[in-house]
Design a protein around this motif. Structure first.
Motif, short mmCIF file in Angstrom:
data_model
loop_
_atom_site.label_atom_id
_atom_site.label_comp_id
_atom_site.label_asym_id
_atom_site.label_seq_id
_atom_site.Cartn_x
_atom_site.Cartn_y
_atom_site.Cartn_z
N ILE A 52 0.85 -1.21 0.00
CA ILE A 52 0.00 0.00 0.00
C ILE A 52 0.88 1.25 0.00
N TYR A 53 1.90 1.23 0.84
CA TYR A 53 2.82 2.37 0.92
C TYR A 53 3.49 2.64 -0.42
N ARG A 54 4.05 1.59 -1.03
CA ARG A 54 4.75 1.75 -2.32
C ARG A 54 3.80 2.23 -3.41
N LYS A 55 2.65 1.60 -3.49
CA LYS A 55 1.73 1.91 -4.60
C LYS A 55 1.12 3.31 -4.49
N TYR A 56 0.74 3.70 -3.29
CA TYR A 56 -0.05 4.94 -3.16
C TYR A 56 0.68 6.11 -2.50
N ILE A 57 1.53 5.85 -1.53
CA ILE A 57 2.13 6.94 -0.75
C ILE A 57 3.50 7.34 -1.30
N LEU A 58 4.32 6.37 -1.66
CA LEU A 58 5.69 6.64 -2.10
C LEU A 58 5.75 7.35 -3.45
N ASP A 59 4.79 7.07 -4.31
CA ASP A 59 4.75 7.67 -5.65
C ASP A 59 4.30 9.14 -5.55
N ILE A 78 3.76 -2.31 12.51
CA ILE A 78 2.56 -2.41 11.68
C ILE A 78 1.34 -2.49 12.58
N ASP A 79 0.50 -1.49 12.46
CA ASP A 79 -0.69 -1.36 13.28
C ASP A 79 -1.91 -1.26 12.36
N PRO A 80 -3.03 -1.88 12.73
CA PRO A 80 -4.21 -1.80 11.86
C PRO A 80 -4.65 -0.37 11.53
N ALA A 81 -4.32 0.58 12.41
CA ALA A 81 -4.76 1.97 12.22
C ALA A 81 -3.70 2.85 11.56
N MET A 82 -2.60 2.27 11.09
CA MET A 82 -1.50 3.10 10.59
C MET A 82 -1.85 3.93 9.35
N PHE A 83 -2.85 3.51 8.60
CA PHE A 83 -3.25 4.27 7.41
C PHE A 83 -4.50 5.14 7.65
N ASP A 84 -5.00 5.13 8.88
CA ASP A 84 -6.26 5.83 9.16
C ASP A 84 -6.23 7.31 8.81
N GLN A 85 -5.16 8.02 9.19
CA GLN A 85 -5.09 9.45 8.90
C GLN A 85 -5.04 9.69 7.39
N ALA A 86 -4.27 8.89 6.68
CA ALA A 86 -4.19 9.03 5.22
C ALA A 86 -5.55 8.75 4.60
N GLN A 87 -6.23 7.71 5.09
CA GLN A 87 -7.56 7.39 4.57
C GLN A 87 -8.53 8.55 4.82
N THR A 88 -8.44 9.14 6.00
CA THR A 88 -9.30 10.28 6.34
C THR A 88 -9.03 11.45 5.39
N ASN A 107 4.08 11.39 -7.64
CA ASN A 107 3.27 11.87 -8.76
C ASN A 107 1.84 11.33 -8.69
N GLY A 108 1.61 10.36 -7.85
CA GLY A 108 0.28 9.76 -7.75
C GLY A 108 -0.69 10.66 -7.01
N ILE A 109 -1.96 10.53 -7.34
CA ILE A 109 -3.00 11.38 -6.75
C ILE A 109 -3.11 11.20 -5.24
N VAL A 110 -2.95 9.98 -4.75
CA VAL A 110 -3.05 9.74 -3.31
C VAL A 110 -1.91 10.44 -2.58
N SER A 111 -0.71 10.28 -3.09
CA SER A 111 0.45 10.93 -2.47
C SER A 111 0.30 12.45 -2.47
N ARG A 112 -0.18 12.99 -3.57
CA ARG A 112 -0.35 14.45 -3.67
C ARG A 112 -1.43 14.97 -2.72
N GLN A 113 -2.41 14.12 -2.40
CA GLN A 113 -3.52 14.54 -1.53
C GLN A 113 -3.30 14.18 -0.05
N THR A 114 -2.15 13.58 0.24
CA THR A 114 -1.83 13.19 1.61
C THR A 114 -0.81 14.16 2.18
N LYS A 115 -1.03 14.60 3.41
CA LYS A 115 -0.14 15.58 4.05
C LYS A 115 1.25 14.98 4.29
N PRO A 116 2.29 15.80 4.18
CA PRO A 116 3.66 15.31 4.41
C PRO A 116 3.84 14.62 5.77
#
Length: 177
Positions: free
Chosen positions: A88-95, A121-131, A97-106
């Protein structure tokens, strides 16, 4: 004076003219993003719209986070959870140029990166990004979807789709034969 065969099928599926009909799903979709995401047809139509707009990754990321959170934390799943978190990190956050990365706060990206690097690794680790991505959809893509040709066309034709009776010929009334 009972109804048989196709007459019964028609009575069971159609309401008399002028009677109140059940709420069409697409009307629920217009109530909130969550109402839309609670319906498989709504998700499909929204994804089609997002693909046309070049931002289907927003929805895919949102569902990836939801699925990740639902993974049961146990020893046998730890390696699976770590691999999924990395993917998930590689596909959406690390890129960048990707829309998810651009819309996620640094700060959010940095937090997730830290979790991955430390293997915390925690079940809630992506919660803020998802929000954050959900907020983007609620503020931008969801309102655009409700005004889009694809949604408006669906509202015009989706509810008028004929519901065909699937009764076999053998069960139709004698006068049909």
């Amino acid at each position: 004076r009972g109804l048989v065969g196709s007459e019964m099928c028609i009575r069971d599926r159609y309401e008399p003219e002028g009677s109140a009909s059940p709420t069409q799903p697409y009307l629920k979709w217009a109530e909130s993003l969550h109402s839309l995401l609670d319906d498989q047809d709504g998700i499909s139509l929204f994804r089609t719209f997002l693909k046309q707009e070049g931002c289907a990754d927003l929805l895919d990321f949102w569902f990836a986070c939801t699925g990740f959170r639902k993974l049961e934390p146990c020893d046998s799943n730890e390696e699976k959870r770590l691999k999924l978190a990395r993917a998930i990190y590689r596909k959406y956050i690390l890129d960048n140029n990707g829309i998810v990365s651009r819309q996620t706060k640094p700060a959010t990206k940095s937090f997730i990166k830290g979790c991955i690097m430390k293997q915390l690794i925690d079940p809630a680790m992506f919660d803020q990004a998802q929000t954050e991505i959900q907020a983007t959809m609620e503020e931008n893509t969801y309102p655009s979807f409700l005004k889009s040709d694809i949604y408006l066309e669906y509202t015009r034709t989706g509810s008028e789709s004929p519901k065909v009776c699937s009764e076999p010929l053998s069960s139709r009334s004698h006068r049909d034969m």
